[in-house]
Design a protein around this motif. Sequence first.
Motif, PDB file in Angstrom:
ATOM      1  N   GLY A   1      -1.716  -9.199  -4.686  1.00 47.05           N
ATOM      2  CA  GLY A   1      -2.766  -9.171  -3.674  1.00 47.05           C
ATOM      3  C   GLY A   1      -4.150  -9.013  -4.274  1.00 47.05           C
ATOM      4  O   GLY A   1      -5.085  -9.726  -3.901  1.00 47.05           O
ATOM      5  N   VAL A   2      -4.285  -8.094  -5.224  1.00 51.16           N
ATOM      6  CA  VAL A   2      -5.579  -7.896  -5.888  1.00 51.16           C
ATOM      7  C   VAL A   2      -5.935  -9.126  -6.727  1.00 51.16           C
ATOM      8  O   VAL A   2      -7.090  -9.563  -6.744  1.00 51.16           O
ATOM      9  N   TRP A   3      -4.952  -9.707  -7.392  1.00 47.33           N
ATOM     10  CA  TRP A   3      -5.186 -10.915  -8.190  1.00 47.33           C
ATOM     11  C   TRP A   3      -5.673 -12.061  -7.293  1.00 47.33           C
ATOM     12  O   TRP A   3      -6.642 -12.739  -7.621  1.00 47.33           O
ATOM     13  N   GLY A   4      -4.994 -12.260  -6.171  1.00 51.25           N
ATOM     14  CA  GLY A   4      -5.396 -13.317  -5.242  1.00 51.25           C
ATOM     15  C   GLY A   4      -6.785 -13.068  -4.675  1.00 51.25           C
ATOM     16  O   GLY A   4      -7.595 -13.985  -4.540  1.00 51.25           O
ATOM     17  N   PHE A   5      -7.063 -11.823  -4.333  1.00 57.47           N
ATOM     18  CA  PHE A   5      -8.395 -11.455  -3.841  1.00 57.47           C
ATOM     19  C   PHE A   5      -9.445 -11.791  -4.887  1.00 57.47           C
ATOM     20  O   PHE A   5     -10.464 -12.416  -4.584  1.00 57.47           O
TER      21      PHE A   5
ATOM     22  N   ALA B   1      -7.132 -11.832   2.951  1.00 52.39           N
ATOM     23  CA  ALA B   1      -5.727 -11.762   3.392  1.00 52.39           C
ATOM     24  C   ALA B   1      -4.852 -11.288   2.234  1.00 52.39           C
ATOM     25  O   ALA B   1      -3.962 -10.446   2.423  1.00 52.39           O
ATOM     26  N   ASN B   2      -5.113 -11.802   1.035  1.00 54.96           N
ATOM     27  CA  ASN B   2      -4.373 -11.355  -0.147  1.00 54.96           C
ATOM     28  C   ASN B   2      -4.566  -9.860  -0.373  1.00 54.96           C
ATOM     29  O   ASN B   2      -3.602  -9.129  -0.614  1.00 54.96           O
ATOM     30  N   LEU B   3      -5.796  -9.405  -0.286  1.00 53.97           N
ATOM     31  CA  LEU B   3      -6.073  -7.986  -0.488  1.00 53.97           C
ATOM     32  C   LEU B   3      -5.380  -7.143   0.577  1.00 53.97           C
ATOM     33  O   LEU B   3      -4.807  -6.093   0.272  1.00 53.97           O
ATOM     34  N   SER B   4      -5.383  -7.626   1.822  1.00 55.34           N
ATOM     35  CA  SER B   4      -4.773  -6.839   2.904  1.00 55.34           C
ATOM     36  C   SER B   4      -3.280  -6.676   2.699  1.00 55.34           C
ATOM     37  O   SER B   4      -2.743  -5.577   2.886  1.00 55.34           O
TER      38      SER B   4
ATOM     39  N   GLY C   1      -1.734  -6.805  -0.135  1.00 50.62           N
ATOM     40  CA  GLY C   1      -1.551  -5.970  -1.321  1.00 50.62           C
ATOM     41  C   GLY C   1      -1.689  -4.494  -1.003  1.00 50.62           C
ATOM     42  O   GLY C   1      -0.882  -3.662  -1.422  1.00 50.62           O
ATOM     43  N   VAL C   2      -2.706  -4.161  -0.209  1.00 54.94           N
ATOM     44  CA  VAL C   2      -2.925  -2.768   0.186  1.00 54.94           C
ATOM     45  C   VAL C   2      -1.790  -2.290   1.090  1.00 54.94           C
ATOM     46  O   VAL C   2      -1.238  -1.204   0.892  1.00 54.94           O
ATOM     47  N   ALA C   3      -1.428  -3.096   2.083  1.00 54.96           N
ATOM     48  CA  ALA C   3      -0.337  -2.719   2.991  1.00 54.96           C
ATOM     49  C   ALA C   3       0.959  -2.503   2.221  1.00 54.96           C
ATOM     50  O   ALA C   3       1.698  -1.548   2.483  1.00 54.96           O
TER      51      ALA C   3
END
Length: 152
Positions: free
Chosen positions: A46-50, A79-82, A84-86
Amino acid sequence: MFLFIFCLIGIVIAVITTFTNGISGMAAVAQNLLFYQLAVTIPIAGVWGFTGHVLRSDYVADLIGLPKGSPFQKEVGYANLSYGVASFFSIFMSRQYFLAVIIMISVFYLGAAYGHIKEMINHKNFNPGNGFMTLPDILFPIFLIVLYILGR
């Protein structure tokens, strides 16, 4: 490709913890593998995609074969970050929460795969960021779903 690497990191950690903690039995091993996919692999992805879609959006657009400057890049990045965090919060949550995260990831990844396939068919877009990404976008949700089912 990076999703495969991140997935492998989660698998290695799960294997190490399986052996060091004496985890045995199909369900327990599957639960451990799933836990580390949710706690390690997906947050990193998620962080990588963000980072790619938000901070290096023109580079990623070229890699995918799409126009630079499109606002979709930022939306996909967040969306990637979200997710990843979730997914990271799975560390503190129940198995039902795991299922919710798996559903969210599966809808996002399978939807992305659909978009990649449409690009390949309609626009002959076989750029590395489009064509190659289709495989992990399909396989990773299946992997998570299988682990969830085996972990029951």
